[in-house]
Design a protein around this motif. Sequence first.
Motif, PDB file in Angstrom:
ATOM      1  N   THR A  42       0.865  -1.170   0.000  1.00  0.00           N
ATOM      2  CA  THR A  42       0.000   0.000   0.000  1.00  0.00           C
ATOM      3  C   THR A  42       0.910   1.230   0.000  1.00  0.00           C
ATOM      4  O   THR A  42       2.069   1.147   0.438  1.00  0.00           O
ATOM      5  N   PRO A  43       0.436   2.365  -0.476  1.00  0.00           N
ATOM      6  CA  PRO A  43       1.313   3.542  -0.554  1.00  0.00           C
ATOM      7  C   PRO A  43       1.942   3.937   0.791  1.00  0.00           C
ATOM      8  O   PRO A  43       3.157   4.160   0.872  1.00  0.00           O
ATOM      9  N   GLY A  44       1.140   3.998   1.846  1.00  0.00           N
ATOM     10  CA  GLY A  44       1.666   4.397   3.154  1.00  0.00           C
ATOM     11  C   GLY A  44       2.644   3.384   3.712  1.00  0.00           C
ATOM     12  O   GLY A  44       3.686   3.744   4.279  1.00  0.00           O
ATOM     13  N   CYS A  45       2.333   2.115   3.552  1.00  0.00           N
ATOM     14  CA  CYS A  45       3.207   1.055   4.070  1.00  0.00           C
ATOM     15  C   CYS A  45       4.524   1.016   3.301  1.00  0.00           C
ATOM     16  O   CYS A  45       5.589   0.798   3.887  1.00  0.00           O
ATOM     17  N   LEU A  47       5.949   3.611   1.735  1.00  0.00           N
ATOM     18  CA  LEU A  47       6.707   4.801   2.142  1.00  0.00           C
ATOM     19  C   LEU A  47       7.379   4.575   3.487  1.00  0.00           C
ATOM     20  O   LEU A  47       8.568   4.854   3.664  1.00  0.00           O
ATOM     21  N   GLN A  48       6.638   4.045   4.436  1.00  0.00           N
ATOM     22  CA  GLN A  48       7.174   3.832   5.774  1.00  0.00           C
ATOM     23  C   GLN A  48       8.333   2.829   5.751  1.00  0.00           C
ATOM     24  O   GLN A  48       9.390   3.075   6.345  1.00  0.00           O
ATOM     25  N   ALA A  49       8.156   1.712   5.071  1.00  0.00           N
ATOM     26  CA  ALA A  49       9.213   0.698   4.996  1.00  0.00           C
ATOM     27  C   ALA A  49      10.448   1.241   4.282  1.00  0.00           C
ATOM     28  O   ALA A  49      11.583   0.980   4.700  1.00  0.00           O
ATOM     29  N   ALA A  50      10.238   2.012   3.216  1.00  0.00           N
ATOM     30  CA  ALA A  50      11.371   2.592   2.488  1.00  0.00           C
ATOM     31  C   ALA A  50      12.117   3.604   3.353  1.00  0.00           C
ATOM     32  O   ALA A  50      13.357   3.626   3.364  1.00  0.00           O
ATOM     33  N   ASP A  51      11.387   4.439   4.078  1.00  0.00           N
ATOM     34  CA  ASP A  51      12.037   5.424   4.954  1.00  0.00           C
ATOM     35  C   ASP A  51      12.852   4.742   6.050  1.00  0.00           C
ATOM     36  O   ASP A  51      13.979   5.156   6.341  1.00  0.00           O
ATOM     37  N   VAL A 139       1.227   8.562  10.988  1.00  0.00           N
ATOM     38  CA  VAL A 139       1.237   9.090   9.618  1.00  0.00           C
ATOM     39  C   VAL A 139       2.619   8.744   9.069  1.00  0.00           C
ATOM     40  O   VAL A 139       3.634   9.154   9.649  1.00  0.00           O
ATOM     41  N   PRO A 140       2.701   7.961   7.984  1.00  0.00           N
ATOM     42  CA  PRO A 140       3.996   7.469   7.516  1.00  0.00           C
ATOM     43  C   PRO A 140       5.024   8.549   7.138  1.00  0.00           C
ATOM     44  O   PRO A 140       6.194   8.417   7.468  1.00  0.00           O
ATOM     45  N   ARG A 141       4.587   9.606   6.471  1.00  0.00           N
ATOM     46  CA  ARG A 141       5.546  10.608   5.991  1.00  0.00           C
ATOM     47  C   ARG A 141       6.250  11.283   7.175  1.00  0.00           C
ATOM     48  O   ARG A 141       5.616  11.843   8.053  1.00  0.00           O
TER      49      ARG A 141
END
Length: 165
Positions: A42-45, A47-51, A139-141
Motif C-alpha cells: 500500500t502507498p503508506g506502508c 513509504l514507511q518501509a522505504a524510509d 502518519v507514515p511521511r
Amino acid sequence: MLQSGDIAPLFSLPDADMETFDLASVAGKHHLVLYFYPRDRTPGCTLQAADFSDREGEFARHGCIVVGVSPDDCMTHADFRDEEGLSIRLLSDPDKDVCKLYGVWRQKEVDGVNRMGVRRSTFIIDKQGTIRHTFYDVVPRGHAAAVFELVKKLESDNAESNRKK
C-alpha cells in the motif's frame, strides 16, 4: 494499549526469509524499533518501509534495529522487500497474535464499513526490554526521521547513564 514504561511483550515471528526473529534475543544488545503496519504494497506502508530502510544504517550506528510486522505471509514480505529494495526485516503475523499482544489489532472504519485491521503503530524498546516511546495511528511521511531522533536521544541518555555508574 501499551504505554511508555511497560515491559515489551516477548514474541517470536518468521521474517521474509522464514528465519525466526525472537525479541528475547536482542535483549541487552540492541534497542528496537518495532512497527506495525496494515499490509505490504500500500502507498503508506511502502513509504514507511522505504524510509526505515533508508535510515537503517543510522539506526544501527545508535545500537538499534528496526523490524516491521504485518499479517502478510513470509512470501508476500519477500516479494515486497525485493520489489522495493527494502533492507529492514519484515515479520509475518498471519494469526495476528503479536498484533493482539501489542494491542494494535482493532476494529476500524474503512469507507464507512467497520472491519478488523492493524492500527499503524510504532514502539521504541530499549535494550532492557522497556517500551520507551509509543506511537499510535502513525502518519507514515516523516515518521522514520522522528523515530530516529528519539533513538539518538535514547542512546545518548543510555551512554550518559553508564558514565554515571
